[in-house]
Design a protein around this motif. Structure first.
Motif, PDB file in Angstrom:
ATOM      1  N   GLY A 111       4.254 -38.828 -38.219  1.00 15.34           N
ATOM      2  CA  GLY A 111       3.937 -38.778 -36.852  1.00 15.34           C
ATOM      3  C   GLY A 111       3.415 -37.350 -36.503  1.00 15.34           C
ATOM      4  N   ALA A 112       2.694 -37.240 -35.434  1.00 16.66           N
ATOM      5  CA  ALA A 112       2.092 -35.886 -34.990  1.00 16.66           C
ATOM      6  C   ALA A 112       2.939 -34.878 -34.928  1.00 16.66           C
ATOM      7  CB  ALA A 112       1.384 -35.950 -33.539  1.00 16.66           C
ATOM      8  N   THR A 113       4.016 -35.219 -34.512  1.00 17.16           N
ATOM      9  CA  THR A 113       5.385 -34.134 -34.400  1.00 17.16           C
ATOM     10  C   THR A 113       5.612 -33.704 -35.657  1.00 17.16           C
ATOM     11  OG1 THR A 113       6.473 -35.135 -32.421  1.00 17.16           O
ATOM     12  CG2 THR A 113       7.905 -33.763 -33.641  1.00 17.16           C
ATOM     13  N   ALA A 114       5.948 -34.500 -36.953  1.00 15.82           N
ATOM     14  CA  ALA A 114       6.200 -34.293 -38.245  1.00 15.82           C
ATOM     15  C   ALA A 114       5.069 -33.349 -38.891  1.00 15.82           C
ATOM     16  CB  ALA A 114       6.415 -35.550 -39.162  1.00 15.82           C
ATOM     17  N   PHE A 270      -2.321 -35.944 -35.166  1.00 19.36           N
ATOM     18  CA  PHE A 270      -2.317 -37.058 -34.278  1.00 19.36           C
ATOM     19  C   PHE A 270      -1.300 -38.161 -35.117  1.00 19.36           C
ATOM     20  CE2 PHE A 270      -4.520 -40.395 -36.575  1.00 19.36           C
ATOM     21  CZ  PHE A 270      -5.080 -39.457 -37.738  1.00 19.36           C
ATOM     22  N   SER A 271      -1.175 -39.255 -34.272  1.00 21.22           N
ATOM     23  CA  SER A 271      -0.120 -40.403 -34.385  1.00 21.22           C
ATOM     24  C   SER A 271      -1.043 -41.639 -34.446  1.00 21.22           C
ATOM     25  CB  SER A 271       1.045 -40.327 -33.586  1.00 21.22           C
ATOM     26  OG  SER A 271       2.165 -39.321 -34.039  1.00 21.22           O
ATOM     27  N   PHE A 272      -0.949 -42.539 -35.328  1.00 24.01           N
ATOM     28  CA  PHE A 272      -1.785 -43.793 -35.397  1.00 24.01           C
ATOM     29  C   PHE A 272      -1.615 -44.692 -34.159  1.00 24.01           C
ATOM     30  CE2 PHE A 272      -2.219 -42.000 -39.708  1.00 24.01           C
ATOM     31  CZ  PHE A 272      -3.707 -42.210 -39.802  1.00 24.01           C
TER      32      PHE A 272
HETATM   33  C1  LIG Z   1       2.309 -37.967 -28.042  1.00 23.00           C
HETATM   34  C2  LIG Z   1       1.879 -36.679 -28.152  1.00 23.00           C
HETATM   35  C3  LIG Z   1       2.470 -35.945 -29.155  1.00 23.00           C
HETATM   36  C4  LIG Z   1       3.686 -36.215 -29.954  1.00 23.00           C
HETATM   37  O1  LIG Z   1       3.497 -37.409 -31.106  1.00 23.00           O
HETATM   38  P1  LIG Z   1       4.442 -38.155 -31.722  1.00 23.00           P
HETATM   39  O2  LIG Z   1       3.919 -39.329 -32.066  1.00 23.00           O
HETATM   40  O3  LIG Z   1       5.869 -38.348 -30.819  1.00 23.00           O
HETATM   41  O4  LIG Z   1       4.918 -37.285 -32.883  1.00 23.00           O
HETATM   42  C5  LIG Z   1       2.125 -34.655 -29.463  1.00 23.00           C
HETATM   43  N1  LIG Z   1       1.170 -33.972 -28.582  1.00 23.00           N
HETATM   44  C6  LIG Z   1       0.688 -34.946 -27.773  1.00 23.00           C
HETATM   45  C7  LIG Z   1      -0.500 -34.382 -26.818  1.00 23.00           C
HETATM   46  C8  LIG Z   1       0.971 -36.219 -27.616  1.00 23.00           C
HETATM   47  O5  LIG Z   1       0.372 -36.869 -26.652  1.00 23.00           O
END
Ligand SMILES: *Cc1c(COP(=O)(O)O)cnc(C)c1O
Length: 625
Positions: A111-114, A270-272
């Motif tokens: 994910g974006a966080t990882a 980013f996350s899908f």
């Molecule tokens: C959702 C979001 C994240 C976190 O994404 P995850 O999918 O939870 O890892 C980080 N930054 C922004 C701006 C987001 O909208």
């Protein structure tokens, strides 16, 4: 509101932006055939997670049911199918961001966080490095600070004030202003040495779109920071060295994926599921190959190691950017699914999705801004409007005619009853939250001291909101969604003589007609007030309502003499205990006396406790037994 004429008006204003004129299906067909599961639900949390379409999922099932995908690290022919699909997926991701494979690589993460964590973990920090980030950033970006500080680097947030024009203009703006907010270094021994900064690597992070306010950030920031850090940081000692830039595109990617052929960021995450709803648990780090070479990695694992000896301190890494970052087996079945999501996005095109969703957001913004109570006071305060371009997100709070705030929890609860899914709070973006709500460090600390945590019901503390209400739109959002939402706000929060339903301080009693009407299938059978969180409550037939719900309900918390806040989770005894007042009852109002008397009961060993009132900020000493 008359739907037909309202829509006509809207189409007159935004008609060329709304819908997908060049796509095989128009917006109403897309909604009717691909999102039947929504029924009457008005889903307005696309910044939280957007929705997958029916044909997308059918294509995923068909693909998985007809192909044998093996582990891409194996050498069998089935693993070739996986390797092939993963390779194609990487290309698809890179081309989505207009990134050349010669220049950039796509690293799959969970994910974006990882992806952000990976950057923090492997960044070449030194005691001469700086980690700088915009105030508006997700917690997952702020967390990189811990890696920077632990290596003795400096960390600071900046307020970014832009000029009037935001967009993909060629020339970087010169009227950009950065104001720094310094964070204390952990390791004071690592204080910057003069002349040592030349070869330090610094990281600057900003979101392409702020997930709190919808504010879009100028991609020219990349070039400005990389080439003009001395000027914009006013020759601060932290401006020197080499700057690498990270864009958090988790919110912005669905409508404005950073264009990496033009704006050469070093990292994009980013996350899908924010892009097309499925799969979850998959994201990516797009990394510039030159930046990848600078990264330092400690861990080795399956996937990243070419050779290792079990009982000798020896291992050899695999070559290649993906092999450097991707530990273990990547989520190849999820990766196989993304082509079906991209198909829809690419068919509609992100520029049309942007125009479509922002036309809806603009309609909602204009409507909310115009709402007035009968006494002439405006109802809504919108956040982030000063920047010239906004994403499809509307973030706001509302006031009553007397100027007091409606709590966001109240809005959320009523929205749920009305079938509207929206999000409230700070959205994991504490910097934007504090900035837009005007909360000082003192406010934030005293809210935390009063026991406020991100997810609780304390939506107003010391008369100020602790978060906001956010509605956000996705490619399948419709004008009708937006209008239902605006109607909901008008009917429930705007006070006028013709609108007696609107919530204002009043008393509810059994049966509660207003709320019962709002949700014909729900009945109010009893009212229980719990003045002290986690302690026993008492039942009443009738009770006054306030902006946050029942008067005095969960207004007080128990804090031990050591300062610990006691909840039922921490100590199940709390629920069975009762309280006796220690402080002078003369200081208490009649109402306070009344409810405290309800919970004074049996005797046993006594511990002194302190009750803290959230709304009034009063302290009362109690004996808990
Ligand atoms: C959702 C979001 C994240 C976190 O994404 P995850 O999918 O939870 O890892 C980080 N930054 C922004 C701006 C987001 O909208």
């Amino acid at each position: 509101m008359n739907t037909e004429s309202e829509k006509e008006q809207f189409l007159k204003e935004f008609g060329s932006d709304y819908g997908y004129a060049n796509a095989p299906k128009n917006i109403d067909e897309i909604r009717a055939t691909e999102f039947k599961r929504l029924n009457d639900t008005v889903y307005l949390d696309h910044a939280g997670a957007t929705l997958y379409s029916e044909s997308q999922m059918e294509a995923v099932f068909k693909d998985l049911n007809s192909t044998v995908y093996g582990n891409p690290h194996s050498q069998s022919s089935c693993s070739l199918a996986s390797e092939d699909i993963v390779g194609k997926a990487r290309q698809q991701v890179l081309s989505f961001f207009n990134a050349s494979p010669r220049e950039y690589s796509c690293i799959f993460t969970s994910g974006a966080t990882a992806a952000l964590k990976l950057v923090g973990e492997t960044f070449p920090w030194s005691s001469n490095s700086s980690f700088m980030y915009s105030m508006e950033n997700h917690n997952s970006v702020l967390g990189i600070r811990e890696y920077a500080l632990s290596k003795g680097a400096a960390a600071f947030a900046v307020d970014i004030e832009e000029g009037t024009h935001v967009g993909e203009s060629e020339s970087p703006k010169s009227n950009l202003k950065l104001t720094q907010h310094h964070i204390q270094r952990r390791n004071e021994g690592g204080v910057l040495k003069e002349g040592m900064t030349g070869n330090a690597y610094n990281l600057f992070a900003f979101p392409s779109e702020c997930n709190f306010s919808g504010r879009k950030f100028d991609p020219n920031l990349i070039k400005i920071i990389k080439e003009e850090s001395e000027r914009v940081l006013e020759s601060s000692q932290y401006c020197r060295g080499c700057w690498l830039v990270l864009i958090d595109a988790a919110k912005g990617c669905a409508t404005n994926p950073p264009n990496l052929s033009k704006f050469k960021a070093d990292f994009v995450v980013f996350s899908f599921y924010k892009l097309f709803g499925y799969p979850t648990g998959l994201g990516a780090l797009i990394v510039r190959n030159d930046a990848a070479k600078l990264m330092k990695k400690t861990y080795f694992s399956g996937g990243t190691v070419a050779a290792a000896i079990a009982d000798v301190d020896f291992f050899k890494r695999r070559e290649g950017v993906e092999e450097f970052f991707e530990d273990g087996t990547i989520s190849f079945l999820s990766i196989a699914a993304i082509q079906h999501g991209f198909k829809i996005i690419n068919m509609l095109t992100t520029s049309s999705i942007f125009r479509h969703t922002t036309s809806i957001a603009a309609y909602v913004r204009n409507k909310l801004l115009a709402l007035k109570h009968e006494n002439g006071e405006f109802v809504c305060t919108l956040y982030g409007l000063l920047s010239s371009e906004m994403g499809p997100t509307v973030s706001f709070n509302m006031k009553r005619p007397d100027g007091t705030w409606y709590g966001y929890r109240e809005v959320e609860k009523l929205a749920t009853l009305a079938g509207i899914q929206l999000r409230t709070g700070c959205f994991c973006n504490p910097g934007a939250c504090a900035k837009y709500l005007g909360l000082s460090h003192l406010d934030l600390l005293s809210n935390i001291e009063a026991g406020h945590v991100c997810w609780d019901d304390r939506d107003i503390l010391h008369g100020k909101p602790t978060g906001a209400v956010r509605v956000s739109f996705g490619y399948m959002s419709t004008f009708e969604d937006a209008m239902k939402f605006v109607n909901f706000v008008e009917n429930n929060f705007v006070i006028s003589s013709s609108n007696r339903c609107a919530l204002q301080p009043r008393s509810i009693s059994l049966p509660v007609e207003g709320i019962a009407k709002a949700a014909a299938r729900h009945f109010l059978t009893s009212i229980t007030v719990y003045p002290i969180k986690s302690c026993a409550g008492f039942s009443v037939d009738q009770w006054p309502l306030t902006s946050t719900g029942l008067l005095h309900d969960r207004e007080w918390i128990l804090k031990s003499t050591t300062g610990e806040i006691l909840t039922q989770k921490k100590s199940h005894l709390v629920a069975r205990r009762n309280c006796r007042l220690n402080s002078n009852p003369a200081h208490l109002s009649l109402k306070e006396m009344k409810w405290i008397s309800k919970i004074i009961d049996m005797k046993s060993e006594v511990t002194t406790m302190r009750l803290i009132s959230g709304s009034a900020g009063r302290l009362i000493d109690l004996a808990l037994y």
